[in-house]
Design a protein around this motif. Sequence first.
Motif, PDB file in Angstrom:
ATOM      1  N   LYS A  45       0.832  -1.212   0.000  1.00  0.00           N
ATOM      2  CA  LYS A  45       0.000   0.000   0.000  1.00  0.00           C
ATOM      3  C   LYS A  45       0.866   1.261   0.000  1.00  0.00           C
ATOM      4  CE  LYS A  45      -3.719  -2.540   0.656  1.00  0.00           C
ATOM      5  NZ  LYS A  45      -3.353  -3.773   0.041  1.00  0.00           N
ATOM      6  N   THR A  46       1.965   1.204   0.723  1.00  0.00           N
ATOM      7  CA  THR A  46       2.873   2.356   0.786  1.00  0.00           C
ATOM      8  C   THR A  46       4.269   1.888   0.398  1.00  0.00           C
ATOM      9  OG1 THR A  46       3.343   1.965   3.115  1.00  0.00           O
ATOM     10  CG2 THR A  46       1.551   3.492   2.620  1.00  0.00           C
ATOM     11  N   ILE A  47       4.993   2.803  -0.164  1.00  0.00           N
ATOM     12  CA  ILE A  47       6.365   2.525  -0.596  1.00  0.00           C
ATOM     13  C   ILE A  47       7.284   3.522   0.097  1.00  0.00           C
ATOM     14  CG2 ILE A  47       7.930   2.508  -2.573  1.00  0.00           C
ATOM     15  CD1 ILE A  47       5.945   0.263  -2.704  1.00  0.00           C
ATOM     16  N   ASN A  67      10.987   5.477   0.676  1.00  0.00           N
ATOM     17  CA  ASN A  67      11.976   6.098  -0.200  1.00  0.00           C
ATOM     18  C   ASN A  67      13.046   5.079  -0.609  1.00  0.00           C
ATOM     19  OD1 ASN A  67      12.800   8.339  -1.597  1.00  0.00           O
ATOM     20  ND2 ASN A  67      14.043   9.150   0.077  1.00  0.00           N
ATOM     21  N   LYS A  68      13.435   4.233   0.331  1.00  0.00           N
ATOM     22  CA  LYS A  68      14.446   3.202   0.067  1.00  0.00           C
ATOM     23  C   LYS A  68      13.929   2.175  -0.940  1.00  0.00           C
ATOM     24  CE  LYS A  68      18.102   0.579   1.287  1.00  0.00           C
ATOM     25  NZ  LYS A  68      18.719   0.202   0.065  1.00  0.00           N
ATOM     26  N   GLN A  69      12.675   1.766  -0.789  1.00  0.00           N
ATOM     27  CA  GLN A  69      12.103   0.791  -1.717  1.00  0.00           C
ATOM     28  C   GLN A  69      12.000   1.379  -3.127  1.00  0.00           C
ATOM     29  OE1 GLN A  69       8.522   0.039   0.572  1.00  0.00           O
ATOM     30  NE2 GLN A  69       9.153  -2.083   0.911  1.00  0.00           N
ATOM     31  N   ALA A  70      11.625   2.644  -3.226  1.00  0.00           N
ATOM     32  CA  ALA A  70      11.547   3.298  -4.528  1.00  0.00           C
ATOM     33  C   ALA A  70      12.945   3.404  -5.148  1.00  0.00           C
ATOM     34  CB  ALA A  70      10.906   4.672  -4.395  1.00  0.00           C
ATOM     35  N   SER A  71      13.939   3.720  -4.325  1.00  0.00           N
ATOM     36  CA  SER A  71      15.313   3.808  -4.805  1.00  0.00           C
ATOM     37  C   SER A  71      15.809   2.442  -5.276  1.00  0.00           C
ATOM     38  CB  SER A  71      16.209   4.351  -3.699  1.00  0.00           C
ATOM     39  OG  SER A  71      17.544   4.348  -4.106  1.00  0.00           O
ATOM     40  N   PHE A  75       9.675   6.695  -8.950  1.00  0.00           N
ATOM     41  CA  PHE A  75       9.473   5.282  -9.269  1.00  0.00           C
ATOM     42  C   PHE A  75       8.386   4.643  -8.406  1.00  0.00           C
ATOM     43  CE2 PHE A  75      13.765   5.984 -10.813  1.00  0.00           C
ATOM     44  CZ  PHE A  75      13.674   5.415 -12.063  1.00  0.00           C
ATOM     45  N   TYR A  76       7.583   5.440  -7.723  1.00  0.00           N
ATOM     46  CA  TYR A  76       6.535   4.933  -6.833  1.00  0.00           C
ATOM     47  C   TYR A  76       5.603   3.944  -7.535  1.00  0.00           C
ATOM     48  CZ  TYR A  76       2.869   4.930  -3.306  1.00  0.00           C
ATOM     49  OH  TYR A  76       1.960   4.546  -2.365  1.00  0.00           O
ATOM     50  N   GLY A  83       5.145  -6.009  -5.694  1.00  0.00           N
ATOM     51  CA  GLY A  83       4.026  -6.951  -5.695  1.00  0.00           C
ATOM     52  C   GLY A  83       4.332  -8.179  -6.530  1.00  0.00           C
ATOM     53  N   PHE A  84       4.929  -7.951  -7.699  1.00  0.00           N
ATOM     54  CA  PHE A  84       5.313  -9.063  -8.562  1.00  0.00           C
ATOM     55  C   PHE A  84       6.351  -9.947  -7.888  1.00  0.00           C
ATOM     56  CE2 PHE A  84       8.186 -10.692 -11.916  1.00  0.00           C
ATOM     57  CZ  PHE A  84       7.295 -11.564 -12.532  1.00  0.00           C
ATOM     58  N   SER A  85       7.312  -9.342  -7.206  1.00  0.00           N
ATOM     59  CA  SER A  85       8.342 -10.142  -6.539  1.00  0.00           C
ATOM     60  C   SER A  85       7.742 -10.951  -5.389  1.00  0.00           C
ATOM     61  CB  SER A  85       9.473  -9.251  -6.039  1.00  0.00           C
ATOM     62  OG  SER A  85       9.028  -8.403  -5.015  1.00  0.00           O
TER      63      SER A  85
END
Length: 135
Positions: free
Chosen positions: A12-14, A16-20, A60-61, A69-71
């Motif tokens: 549901k939320t991303i 900053n690290k995940q987007a990077s 990249f959000y 989600g795919f992973s």
Amino acid sequence: MSKKKLANYFPKTISNKQASDTGMAVVLILLLIAFFTKTTLCYKIAIPVLIVTMTYPMLFYPVAIVWLGFSELLGIIMSKIILTIVYVVLVVPVGFVRKLIGKDSLQLNRFKKGKSSVMKVRNYEFTSKDIEKPY
């Protein structure tokens, strides 16, 4: 799979690290494509994507939601496939060979032949010394 169940796997939320991390994954994919296809276009795309990843990763959000989600789905599916392969390749043949040579570790044949119980009655009263060294 219904949309509601499928939505549970996508975050549901991303952060900053995940987007990077997603941006870096996109850069890596572009570089690998460029390396194996010998085209310079992917190199030219990878450089601006890397700059955007380093300066404003939250761009990249939407990609990160799909990527993570795919992973998650892929991890669930692949773990079941790998465990099934391990079971079929290791456990089933070992069980089949043990059955062929007549091994009966649980002594089920002896249990089925006799009329009495295989359970042993043990009239024993535990004391504090039994607990001191359980192993």
